[in-house]
Design an enzyme around this catalytic site. Structure first.
Site, PDB file in Angstrom:
ATOM      1  N   TYR A 169       0.857  -1.195   0.000  1.00  0.00           N
ATOM      2  CA  TYR A 169       0.000   0.000   0.000  1.00  0.00           C
ATOM      3  C   TYR A 169       0.893   1.245   0.000  1.00  0.00           C
ATOM      4  O   TYR A 169       1.487   1.596   1.016  1.00  0.00           O
ATOM      5  CB  TYR A 169      -0.873  -0.043   1.248  1.00  0.00           C
ATOM      6  CG  TYR A 169      -2.066   0.895   1.277  1.00  0.00           C
ATOM      7  CD1 TYR A 169      -2.399   1.714   0.212  1.00  0.00           C
ATOM      8  CD2 TYR A 169      -2.870   0.942   2.413  1.00  0.00           C
ATOM      9  CE1 TYR A 169      -3.498   2.550   0.261  1.00  0.00           C
ATOM     10  CE2 TYR A 169      -3.973   1.774   2.478  1.00  0.00           C
ATOM     11  CZ  TYR A 169      -4.275   2.579   1.395  1.00  0.00           C
ATOM     12  OH  TYR A 169      -5.371   3.411   1.456  1.00  0.00           O
ATOM     13  N   TYR A 174       0.032   6.965   3.588  1.00  0.00           N
ATOM     14  CA  TYR A 174       0.534   6.032   4.609  1.00  0.00           C
ATOM     15  C   TYR A 174       2.065   5.934   4.516  1.00  0.00           C
ATOM     16  O   TYR A 174       2.708   6.643   3.723  1.00  0.00           O
ATOM     17  CB  TYR A 174      -0.143   4.660   4.455  1.00  0.00           C
ATOM     18  CG  TYR A 174      -1.617   4.709   4.806  1.00  0.00           C
ATOM     19  CD1 TYR A 174      -2.026   4.791   6.139  1.00  0.00           C
ATOM     20  CD2 TYR A 174      -2.599   4.722   3.817  1.00  0.00           C
ATOM     21  CE1 TYR A 174      -3.378   4.873   6.465  1.00  0.00           C
ATOM     22  CE2 TYR A 174      -3.946   4.810   4.137  1.00  0.00           C
ATOM     23  CZ  TYR A 174      -4.337   4.884   5.462  1.00  0.00           C
ATOM     24  OH  TYR A 174      -5.665   4.984   5.786  1.00  0.00           O
ATOM     25  N   ALA A 320     -15.452   0.218  -5.694  1.00  0.00           N
ATOM     26  CA  ALA A 320     -15.792   0.062  -4.286  1.00  0.00           C
ATOM     27  C   ALA A 320     -17.286   0.323  -4.185  1.00  0.00           C
ATOM     28  O   ALA A 320     -18.084  -0.595  -4.031  1.00  0.00           O
ATOM     29  CB  ALA A 320     -14.993   1.025  -3.426  1.00  0.00           C
TER      30      ALA A 320
END
Ligand code: ADP
Ligand code: SF4
Length: 689
Positions: A169, A174, A320
């Site tokens: 990821y 992040y 999604a």
């Protein structure tokens, strides 16, 4: 499928050592359940596998307690005890021939570790990127070694849990983004400085993951397209950096999952962002690698999907929200009935589950997160218990959903609507600026009802209690909605504002939606704190009025932060020239001047204004229900087998609450629902006890 125009969507595609059965790819998305509610999660993901999605991923999955994001519920693979919970999901995914992916995540400065109290780690002593008053520790070489090991160990656990795809990821700000970012990474060692150094950790983590599990699992990298490789809120793109990164890493993983670091664009509200908004970004990235590429775009039209594939924009149709609104979207296309697709409306109510730490719900799909705990299948209804007749009064989202769902159960349904137009609030609201997609809530349900010969619609039937008794159905559901209040009652006032009594020129959203528009200078007073205040202000400003929006909240549209309405709504109003005033409570208005009180100092201010639009709270339209129960013919309840008020007429709420109420009524009619224990409770880690 060979003759179908959509057959290209059903071609198998290789991803490294595994093969997806088709191009329908549910990208990682939050569920508000994560590690906390494994059975709800398994039911949710499993329904998508049953509905035909070829690849189904988890949400972000923390690899170690130093990446703890609670109260936002991520998945976890911290130790072997997590494996069993994930197996519940992977088994359900595999049962339908789909691939299961896990989005492994090192959080860095985005996670404050509020629950675990571990010190967060990053490239430097970064401030917490989610606004918490904690900084990260600058990772030394041992920390970097440990982080790599945690990620690798989590990948091995993912393999034991049966996953087929492991993510690295590297976006959304992040840890790996933080290292890649020229702005956030100030290191002077081999992990900082030039680009090759800033992507070193990303390269190492990809290589570690491949080495650990790459023989049987595909390695996907989730990556931001719009800035220098990782984005992470970096701001301006650095020309050429992305190309340089892809020159170094483009062929290393088995799949690239491309998005942008700005969530409000990537999963933009239909109010602000059109379908397929990422296409220019994704097309550019796809040209830089031979590996399969997936991205998103709130795709619900199979023609658009085919076009994306044929034009070489992407290899998989990522989704999604469309997979939340309709877990059976691929099967409906395969079966040649795309008109049955429950199209996402881009309202982002699903996203509120993550922000609030509760199982996600969906405006269009009332069964979302209820697959296991209430046993609701997204497509199949429980069969009727009798040949009873049902009268539903009101054809808003509540009544329409109840009618179509009861019709599918097999009941004979009469749906009476006072007006000519069906859809109630969604029809009215869909005419406001940028809310056009709300009409999909009505259109899907009407489309379903048209296919049912046991549901009859009676338009222009403003029913009275007498008429309901004359019709004499077995069951009556009152779904007559709610009306915006004119008395100032709202979350702040918690009572009527006495200084409004008898005032002229007070308007409500119902007036504006009915075309009753004030003139000149107006104040929109927003004590509702979601989208309606800003939409009404926008409507009036577009009509040329001089508009001031006043709210007792500390920010505009505070609840809209959970759906990402807030930030963009504020930008739009500011661009339109709407004046914004916060933290002020309305105390009186006499048709000419409005008086406010500061919530902090109590200081009083006055504004001249010719009109006031109150966006505060709504009042149930339950007169018909009250008339029925007070009527002698009601015979203390003996007149009908059941009488219920449902949806906004029972408790005004969001549209998702209306469709849920309508669906629930339909599911539970003549069923023995234990009101003391209406649903199964997914106790934390209970599956591992
Ligand atoms: P909900 O969100 O609960 O569906 P809405 O306000 O969207 O509520 O819809 C309520 C619908 O009920 C409106 O279309 C309204 O015209 C209709 N309605 C209200 N009173 C009556 C009545 N007495 N008879 C028939 N329809 C009614
Ligand atoms: Fe789409 Fe709204 Fe459902 Fe989310 S809640 S999937 S945005 S319809």
């Amino acid at each position: 499928m060979t003759t179908s125009p959509y057959s290209i969507l059903f071609e198998p595609v290789e991803i490294g050592p595994v093969t997806a059965k088709n191009r329908f790819y549910q990208v990682p998305h939050c569920t508000g359940s994560g590690a906390l509610r494994p059975r709800i999660l398994a039911g949710l993901r499993g329904s998508k596998a049953e509905g035909g999605w070829g690849v189904i991923n988890t949400e972000y999955c923390s690899v170690h307690p130093s990446s703890d994001d609670l109260p936002y519920p991520s998945a976890t693979l911290w130790d072997d005890r997590d494996i069993k919970a994930h197996t519940l999901t992977t088994d359900k995914i595999h049962a339908h021939g789909a691939l299961a992916g896990v989005e492994l995540c090192l959080g860095g400065a985005r996670m404050a570790n509020l629950a675990t109290r571990e010190v967060a780690l990053s490239s430097g002593n970064l401030p917490n990127l989610a606004g918490n008053p904690f900084q990260t520790r600058q990772m030394d070489k041992t920390d970097i070694k440990n982080a790599r090991r945690w990620h690798r160990d989590a990948a091995l656990r993912a393999k034991s849990a049966g996953f087929d795809i492991a993510y690295v990821y590297a976006t959304h700000g992040y840890l790996l983004s933080q290292f890649m970012s020229g702005k956030m990474n100030h290191r002077t060692d081999e992990y900082g400085g030039v680009l090759a150094n800033r992507i070193r950790l990303l390269r190492e983590v990809i290589e570690d993951t491949k080495d650990a599990v790459g023989d049987t699992m595909a390695i996907a990298v989730r990556f931001s397209a719009e800035t220098n490789g990782g984005g992470g809120g970096d701001g301006a793109p650095i020309p050429g950096e992305t190309e340089e990164i892809f020159g170094m890493l483009g062929e290393l993983p088995d799949l690239w999952d491309i998005n942008v670091s700005d969530y409000s664009l990537e999963m933009g509200l239909s109010r602000f962002v059109p379908e397929g908004a990422l296409e220019p970004y994704v097309a550019a990235m796809k040209s830089m690698t031979s590996k399969p590429v997936v991205s998103v775009g709130r795709f619900t039209s199979p023609d658009t999907m085919v076009s994306q594939i044929k034009r070489g924009i992407m290899d998989f149709i990522g989704a999604a929200r469309p997979s939340i609104a309709d877990p059976f979207l691929p099967n409906k296309i395969a079966e040649g009935r795309p008109e049955d697709i429950r199209e996402c409306i881009g309202c982002n109510i699903c996203y509120t589950g993550d922000g609030k730490g509760v199982p996600i719900r969906c405006t269009q799909n009332p069964s979302m997160s209820e697959e296991w705990r209430r046993g609701w299948h997204p497509e199949t209804m429980n069969k009727k218990r009798s040949d009873d007749t049902v009268l539903i009064v009101g054809a808003g989202p509540t009544g329409l959903e109840a009618a179509q769902a009861l019709g599918k159960r097999g009941y004979n349904v009469m749906l009476a609507e006072a007006t000519r137009e069906l859809g109630g609030r969604v029809t009215l609201e869909s005419q406001l600026p940028s809310l056009g997609q709300l009409a999909r809530v009505r259109d899907y349900r009407l489309g379903q009802i048209e296919k049912l010969d046991n549901v009859e619609i009676f338009r222009e039937s403003d029913l009275t209690a007498e008429q309901v008794f004359e019709i004499a159905p077995d069951h009556v559901a009152i779904a007559t909605g709610a009306t915006w209040r004119r008395d100032g009652y709202g979350a702040n006032a918690l009572g009527c504002i006495t200084g409004l009594a008898g005032a002229r020129n007070i308007y409500t959203p119902n007036d504006i939606m009915a075309g009753n528009i004030p003139q000149g200078r107006t104040i929109v007073y927003d004590d509702d704190h979601y989208y309606m205040g800003s939409v009404i202000a926008e409507t009036l400003r577009q009509k040329g009025l001089d508009v001031t929006l006043v709210t007792p909240g500390d920010v505009l549209s505070s609840w809209g932060a959970y759906t990402m309405d807030r930030g963009r709504a504020q930008s739009r109003l500011m661009e339109l020239g709407v004046e914004l005033i916060v933290s002020k409570s309305l105390t009186s208005f006499d048709g000419q001047s409005a008086h406010f009180e500061c919530n902090y100092t109590g200081r009083k201010t006055m504004r001249e204004t010719g009109s006031m639009v109150l966006v505060t709270a709504r009042k149930p339209n339950d007169q018909l229900y009250q008339d029925l129960i007070a009527h002698p013919s009601y015979e203390n309840g003996a007149a009908f087998k059941s009488l219920k008020k449902i949806g906004d007429c029972d408790a005004p709420g969001i549209i998702a609450a209306a469709t849920f109420a309508g669906h629930r009524y339909a599911r539970e009619l003549e069923e023995n629902v234990d009101i003391d224990n209406p649903l199964k409770y997914d106790r934390v880690f209970s599956c591992c006890d």
